[in-house]
Design a protein around this motif. Structure first.
Motif, short mmCIF file in Angstrom:
data_model
loop_
_atom_site.label_atom_id
_atom_site.label_comp_id
_atom_site.label_asym_id
_atom_site.label_seq_id
_atom_site.Cartn_x
_atom_site.Cartn_y
_atom_site.Cartn_z
N GLU A 40 0.77 -1.28 0.02
CA GLU A 40 0.13 -0.01 -0.01
C GLU A 40 0.96 1.27 -0.02
O GLU A 40 0.61 2.35 -0.63
CB GLU A 40 -0.96 -0.12 1.26
CG GLU A 40 -2.22 -1.19 1.14
CD GLU A 40 -2.84 -1.10 2.34
OE1 GLU A 40 -4.36 -1.25 2.29
OE2 GLU A 40 -2.58 -0.77 3.42
N LYS A 41 2.17 1.04 0.82
CA LYS A 41 2.87 2.39 0.74
C LYS A 41 3.64 2.57 -0.56
O LYS A 41 3.84 3.73 -0.73
CB LYS A 41 3.87 2.31 1.95
CG LYS A 41 4.77 3.42 2.37
CD LYS A 41 5.64 3.26 3.80
CE LYS A 41 6.38 4.24 3.60
NZ LYS A 41 7.54 4.03 5.02
N PHE A 42 4.08 1.48 -0.97
CA PHE A 42 5.03 1.58 -2.16
C PHE A 42 4.48 1.47 -3.60
O PHE A 42 5.17 1.61 -4.43
CB PHE A 42 6.46 0.74 -2.01
CG PHE A 42 7.13 1.31 -0.94
CD1 PHE A 42 8.22 1.94 -1.30
CD2 PHE A 42 7.20 0.81 0.39
CE1 PHE A 42 9.01 2.42 -0.21
CE2 PHE A 42 8.00 1.03 1.47
CZ PHE A 42 8.97 2.08 1.07
N GLY A 43 3.22 1.10 -3.67
CA GLY A 43 2.56 0.72 -4.80
C GLY A 43 1.94 -0.39 -5.10
O GLY A 43 2.85 -1.31 -4.95
N ASP A 44 0.77 -0.54 -5.60
CA ASP A 44 0.28 -1.76 -5.75
C ASP A 44 1.09 -2.49 -7.13
O ASP A 44 1.11 -1.73 -8.06
CB ASP A 44 -1.18 -1.86 -5.88
CG ASP A 44 -2.00 -2.88 -5.66
OD1 ASP A 44 -1.50 -3.99 -5.52
OD2 ASP A 44 -3.47 -2.86 -6.04
N THR A 45 0.60 -3.73 -7.19
CA THR A 45 0.98 -4.30 -8.56
C THR A 45 -0.05 -5.50 -8.65
O THR A 45 -0.59 -6.07 -7.71
CB THR A 45 2.28 -5.01 -8.49
OG1 THR A 45 2.81 -5.65 -9.66
CG2 THR A 45 2.55 -6.27 -7.34
N ARG A 46 -0.14 -5.93 -10.01
CA ARG A 46 -1.01 -7.10 -10.43
C ARG A 46 -0.08 -8.27 -10.36
O ARG A 46 0.93 -8.37 -10.91
CB ARG A 46 -1.61 -6.78 -11.64
CG ARG A 46 -2.72 -8.26 -12.12
CD ARG A 46 -3.35 -7.68 -13.38
NE ARG A 46 -4.19 -8.83 -13.86
CZ ARG A 46 -5.35 -9.19 -13.26
NH1 ARG A 46 -5.83 -8.40 -12.46
NH2 ARG A 46 -6.05 -10.16 -13.91
N VAL A 47 -0.55 -9.41 -9.69
CA VAL A 47 0.10 -10.67 -9.42
C VAL A 47 -0.79 -11.72 -9.88
O VAL A 47 -1.97 -11.67 -9.93
CB VAL A 47 0.61 -10.81 -8.05
CG1 VAL A 47 1.34 -9.68 -7.50
CG2 VAL A 47 -0.67 -11.14 -6.95
N THR A 48 0.06 -13.09 -9.92
CA THR A 48 -0.61 -14.31 -10.25
C THR A 48 0.10 -15.09 -9.41
O THR A 48 1.19 -15.32 -8.97
CB THR A 48 -0.07 -14.81 -11.54
OG1 THR A 48 -0.67 -13.71 -12.67
CG2 THR A 48 -0.92 -16.12 -12.03
N TYR A 49 -1.02 -15.74 -8.55
CA TYR A 49 -0.76 -16.78 -7.64
C TYR A 49 -0.87 -18.47 -8.37
O TYR A 49 -1.94 -18.61 -8.86
CB TYR A 49 -1.67 -16.78 -6.29
CG TYR A 49 -1.18 -15.65 -5.43
CD1 TYR A 49 -0.33 -15.99 -4.34
CD2 TYR A 49 -1.86 -14.50 -5.32
CE1 TYR A 49 -0.40 -14.99 -3.23
CE2 TYR A 49 -1.60 -13.41 -4.49
CZ TYR A 49 -0.89 -13.91 -3.40
OH TYR A 49 -0.67 -12.78 -2.56
N ALA A 50 0.21 -19.21 -7.99
CA ALA A 50 -0.07 -20.52 -8.59
C ALA A 50 -0.53 -21.22 -7.23
O ALA A 50 0.20 -21.34 -6.29
CB ALA A 50 0.93 -21.26 -9.29
N VAL A 51 -1.63 -22.10 -7.17
CA VAL A 51 -2.03 -22.70 -5.93
C VAL A 51 -1.94 -24.33 -6.18
O VAL A 51 -2.45 -24.83 -6.96
CB VAL A 51 -3.47 -22.65 -5.48
CG1 VAL A 51 -4.01 -22.92 -4.26
CG2 VAL A 51 -3.65 -21.00 -5.51
#
Length: 396
Positions: free
Chosen positions: A48-59
């Motif tokens: 939240e402080k340094f900037g959001d990013t879009r991620v992909t989790y593998a489960v």
């Protein structure tokens, strides 16, 4: 239950919010922080402080399972809706599919700010259900001609687990029905989760407490029939250690129900004793008469106990079947319970044991460490990156 009625087992990509009012819905968004791991909360604060990013989790999971992701996915969509965001879920193995060890069950994409604090709770809702579904599937497949009733609720740690396990049993059962024509799980013991088995009401007749209250097995059957005159009866017969005597007494008291196939006897004899009329010698003799191949060959101690030991063994059930048939009650069913896990079901199948219905909660995972699902981020803003050793998680 029709697997996939909500779309989670038929669509590769799942979007939108689902409404969850069940215990498995879990904490609402404003309570998640109290139940998630602290390092995920600190990660959320940093991002939240340094900037959001879009991620992909593998489960993925470290052992073979049957995919049972619906309740976990429903919860994710519920939280996404509350937060005004959206998670994209690529379900690699749809509900009821076999998943190999280490193979990603799904890929989860979205905002790291909104996903970072959900991992703890999401994995809780996925791993145990997949293992229980695997167990239920193997049990139903090994005994395709036996109907199962899920009696797991009393063994669960709270309402959320009870729902997860009932759902899992229905998923494993549906796979066994679809793949092998098994009868599978026809219902369960609690009304709240009966819908997973396509029912509005739960199944069950009497516990041991009713026998104790009535003072005799026969009287308990009479009281039950007086109270529920239009329902079939399954009578527990092990309370007084007179399994055969009490079973025959009930059959003679209700000959019409017996002839119509509306009467069953349930054997739940504890492992501390043999059923009435049986001992080790009789056990071997009855199997030698019916299924000699079952006792000729190597058996470990557990398998031997399931075949000829005390409690509800294959020999005990064959002995009861003989007693009922010899007395002319061939349409009276036998319900078996007491520790019918995958290993015991496999032995019962090898002994061609004449069971009509099994009541069991023993599809619950026995080794809880095997239920741990794992989620690793494999992509940040479109750039592939994962910790060394987990490269196998990248989509093929």
């Amino acid at each position: 239950m029709t697997a996939g009625a909500d779309g989670t087992t038929t669509d590769k990509t799942i979007g939108g919010a689902a409404t969850c009012k069940s215990p498995a819905a879990g904490p609402a968004s404003d309570h998640i922080a109290a139940w998630t791991d602290q390092y995920f909360l600190k990660t959320k604060a940093v991002v939240e402080k340094f900037g959001d990013t879009r991620v992909t989790y593998a489960v993925f999971m470290r052992r073979p399972v049957v995919s049972a992701p619906r309740l976990a996915i429903d919860w994710l969509h519920k939280v996404a809706a509350e937060r005004g965001t959206k998670f994209d879920i690529d379900l690699v193995y749809t509900e009821g599919k076999w998943v190999g060890a280490g193979e990603p069950i799904l890929y989860l994409r979205g905002s790291l700010v909104h996903l970072s604090d959900l991992e703890t709770l999401f994995l809780q809702k996925l791993g145990p259900a997949c293992v229980a579904a695997f167990n239920a599937y193997t049990m139903c497949t090994d005994l395709p001609n036996v109907a199962f009733i899920a009696m797991d609720a009393r063994h669960c740690a709270g309402l959320e687990m009870a729902e997860l396990m009932a759902y899992a049993a229905s998923v494993g059962s549906e796979r066994a029905v679809r793949k092998g024509g098994a009868k599978g799980f026809i219902g369960n013991a609690t009304a709240a989760t009966a819908h997973y088995f396509g029912r509005e009401q739960a199944l069950g007749t009497m516990p041991h407490a009713l026998i104790g209250y009535a003072g005799s097995t026969l009287r308990a059957a009479e009281m039950f029939h007086d109270t529920f005159p239009d329902q079939p009866i399954t009578v527990l017969v092990d309370y007084f250690a007179r399994e055969v005597t009490d079973a025959l007494a009930v059959c003679r008291r209700f000959p019409a129900l017996a002839a119509q196939g509306k009467l069953s006897v349930r054997i739940d004899t504890p492992g501390s004793r043999f059923i009435e009329g049986v001992d080790p010698t009789v056990s071997y003799a009855v199997l030698e008469r019916h299924v000699p191949e079952a006792i000729r060959g190597y058996r470990n101690e557990t398998e031997l106990r399931h075949l000829v030991g005390a409690g509800v063994s294959a020999a005990a059930i064959w002995y009861m079947r003989d007693a009922l048939d010899d007395a002319g009650f061939r349409k009276v069913g036998i319900v078996a319970s007491s520790g019918f896990d995958p290993a015991k079901c496999k032995v019962m199948a090898e002994a061609n044991t004449p069971i009509d219905v099994i009541g069991t909660g023993s599809f619950l995972p026995q080794r809880w460490t095997e239920t741990y699902a794992t989620a690793d981020i494999i992509e940040y803003n479109g750039i592939k990156r994962v910790k060394v050793g987990r490269e196998f998680l990248f989509p093929k």
